[in-house]
Design an enzyme around this catalytic site. Sequence first.
Site, PDB file in Angstrom:
ATOM      1  N   SER B 156      42.399  13.948 -49.315  1.00 50.80           N
ATOM      2  CA  SER B 156      43.463  12.895 -49.443  1.00 50.80           C
ATOM      3  C   SER B 156      43.166  11.734 -50.289  1.00 50.80           C
ATOM      4  CB  SER B 156      43.413  12.429 -47.717  1.00 50.80           C
ATOM      5  OG  SER B 156      44.463  11.508 -47.385  1.00 50.80           O
ATOM      6  N   ARG B 226      47.665   2.524 -36.682  1.00 51.40           N
ATOM      7  CA  ARG B 226      46.987   3.702 -36.460  1.00 51.40           C
ATOM      8  C   ARG B 226      47.716   4.806 -35.813  1.00 51.40           C
ATOM      9  NH1 ARG B 226      42.790   6.563 -38.838  1.00 51.40           N
ATOM     10  NH2 ARG B 226      41.522   7.626 -37.030  1.00 51.40           N
ATOM     11  N   ASP B 321      50.965  20.325 -43.784  1.00 52.62           N
ATOM     12  CA  ASP B 321      50.699  18.940 -44.220  1.00 52.62           C
ATOM     13  C   ASP B 321      52.001  18.406 -44.633  1.00 52.62           C
ATOM     14  OD1 ASP B 321      49.762  16.498 -45.236  1.00 52.62           O
ATOM     15  OD2 ASP B 321      48.132  17.225 -46.310  1.00 52.62           O
ATOM     16  N   HIS B 354      48.037  17.243 -41.917  1.00 50.36           N
ATOM     17  CA  HIS B 354      47.239  16.649 -42.992  1.00 50.36           C
ATOM     18  C   HIS B 354      45.708  16.702 -42.534  1.00 50.36           C
ATOM     19  CE1 HIS B 354      46.304  14.298 -46.391  1.00 50.36           C
ATOM     20  NE2 HIS B 354      45.778  13.129 -45.623  1.00 50.36           N
ATOM     21  N   ASP B 355      45.501  16.455 -41.081  1.00 53.37           N
ATOM     22  CA  ASP B 355      44.200  16.599 -40.750  1.00 53.37           C
ATOM     23  C   ASP B 355      43.663  17.687 -40.915  1.00 53.37           C
ATOM     24  OD1 ASP B 355      43.854  14.022 -39.275  1.00 53.37           O
ATOM     25  OD2 ASP B 355      44.296  14.753 -37.449  1.00 53.37           O
TER      26      ASP B 355
END
Lengths: 390, 390
Positions: B156, B226, B321, B354-355
């Site tokens: 990232s 968040r 992602d 994405h995680d």
Amino acid sequence: MPTTFAADSVGLVTPQAIEFTQPLALACGRTLDQYTLMVETYGELNADASNAILICHALSGHHHVAGYYEGDTKPGWWDSAIGPGKPIDTNRFFVVGLNNLGGCHGSSGPNQIDPKTGKPYGPDFPLMTVKDWVESQARLADYLGIQQWAAVIGGSLGGMQALQWSITYPDRLRHCMVIAAAPKLSAQNIAFNEVARQAISKDPQFHDGRYYDVGEVPKTGLMLARMVGHITYLSDDGMREKFGREMKEGKLRFDFNPQFEVESYLQYQGERFSTAFDANTYLLMTKALDYYDPASEFNDDLSLALQQATAKFMLIAFTTDWRFSPERSREILDALVDAGKDVSYAEVDSPQGHDAFLIPIPRYMEIFRAYMERIAADIPPSTQEKGNAS
Amino acid sequence: MPTTFAADSVGLVTPQAIEFTQPLALACGRTLDQYTLMVETYGELNADASNAILICHALSGHHHVAGYYEGDTKPGWWDSAIGPGKPIDTNRFFVVGLNNLGGCHGSSGPNQIDPKTGKPYGPDFPLMTVKDWVESQARLADYLGIQQWAAVIGGSLGGMQALQWSITYPDRLRHCMVIAAAPKLSAQNIAFNEVARQAISKDPQFHDGRYYDVGEVPKTGLMLARMVGHITYLSDDGMREKFGREMKEGKLRFDFNPQFEVESYLQYQGERFSTAFDANTYLLMTKALDYYDPASEFNDDLSLALQQATAKFMLIAFTTDWRFSPERSREILDALVDAGKDVSYAEVDSPQGHDAFLIPIPRYMEIFRAYMERIAADIPPSTQEKGNAS
């Protein structure tokens, strides 16, 4: 307001407030003893009321669908599709738009006075569901003398209402047009709604929804909600085309202010919305979206839920819509095919994401117009003659 | 903390604060006269310092990459990939993690004391860029006696730092591993960052960034930031698999409280983060993301920007992602191919969005391990012997 109206405009329009006094029992278990619906109509209802089209609105929509109000420069939200000679041709159809219950444009809702208390309903207005709206729309049809809609049409949350009409009142519509919708929200859809709700409800100016009493508005919360919403209405590609990485001042500044065009645009949209829309209504509308799941009462089988439908269906989806992607429309398509229903499906190539359903994209309007011909052809012939003769 | 550590754990670790007194000129035009970097290392540096790996962290990361602190039950954020026998094998490599400048985990940043004023820097801490971080990391390499990294690795925003290393200091790294990254943010990426920044900066407890002075924290703003971020880290599919439309209490309640599992999950994540992370750092990190665009100085030609690179590249992307989709990694791939560089690319099939870059997905770890073999093979042979003999 234009000084003269285009030939394909419905021109100057006036909404009407219609009072209903027969109590409406809601899915949440509560009852609205009386309520008001703000309604707008265009075109003329034919003699046996067989040319009526109901337009259901999405999250932030209302009854002002087409035409102009006195003094306004902008027309109703779907003016591009409705008017004399437009796809929804007001020379042929009688078009009805309403503000749904719980809305904030004059129908009974959180920002209206509760006749029992003399104060705004605020957070005490009952939570609404798509089914409740369909019920209230059926009462409106009764009031207008419309036994069967030629079509019920809606995009996004409006499409869910159209779909529900086909399930709840199969005999009361001949066509059902479901645009840029989904049969239920995904976890991601719900998650974005919850961000919006948290932004609003945790805004210190929300006052547990009683902000009317203190003369404040949860502006920041509504602005954030709209910003998040707006990102999900546009596509990644569309934003790239529209904004790219263009900077407001042509070059980087090193501070925390917005410096990319896309940031300013979103802030502007958010701020404008924050003074124009009601926060309690926003919460209610997102909850109605979350709740909608017609298959849930049918063993999670959408095809079973749609078994009773008798309408003909037209589904339209847009390639870059990621809020309700074409895949979601195809879930409805597959269920209708499995249930042996008459269904057409069109996927329109467009970079505008979910917003595309409001935009007069040429191919979309062609498809729309062609399907409206089918709807017109299904108006009983005797009626058409009668209508023409009247 | 486990009472005994697994054989492939680096075990108990201790961070060190390293002081730098040589002024650091920043892209924003300001200078940090002195600064602290919090650093953690695992494994042993060989005799000629040729086995060192730099790990660059993403938006909310820090120096605690692997192993355990006294009393902790959870290890560092990339423990799954780093340890004896793990893909980044600490038996072979000397691994360096740091908290970037502007971070909130002990390196100089908004929540640390400005030696000039004796008070927290707060919003007066200068805005950082990826280039500034690379410069500070180069100073750290000098301090550690590392002339050339065996590899710089990051996911990232960390991947952007690895990429920038290959441009700024082509001779100081042999391999560059860029995971789940993009060569610059899209308008949609920037838009989501701006929502987060607005949520934080418009929180009444933000106090223009001087919340330390009044003993408050913009909890709501950070929570919302968040929550939005988290949605973009997960995939639509992944959320469907993980949460679906599961309800907390098994059935619908009609109120405005969260009732779907996904809502509770996001709220929990948001609330936990809001007390654990610094709001000014969040703003700074998102701005560094927005600013990054190495091609901008090269006529918007990424291939030209990468022309000077001499490292070998490994790019990894994950199918679901959508924050930094595989398409974005392929932009880097195409530029490197056009520039005639040695580049490998792997697209890992995974539902985690994405995680995924933080998750030890078997295929991902196999690819990682295989590439680390190449990195190990490129450690100069004389050095390896020396290292083994020392």
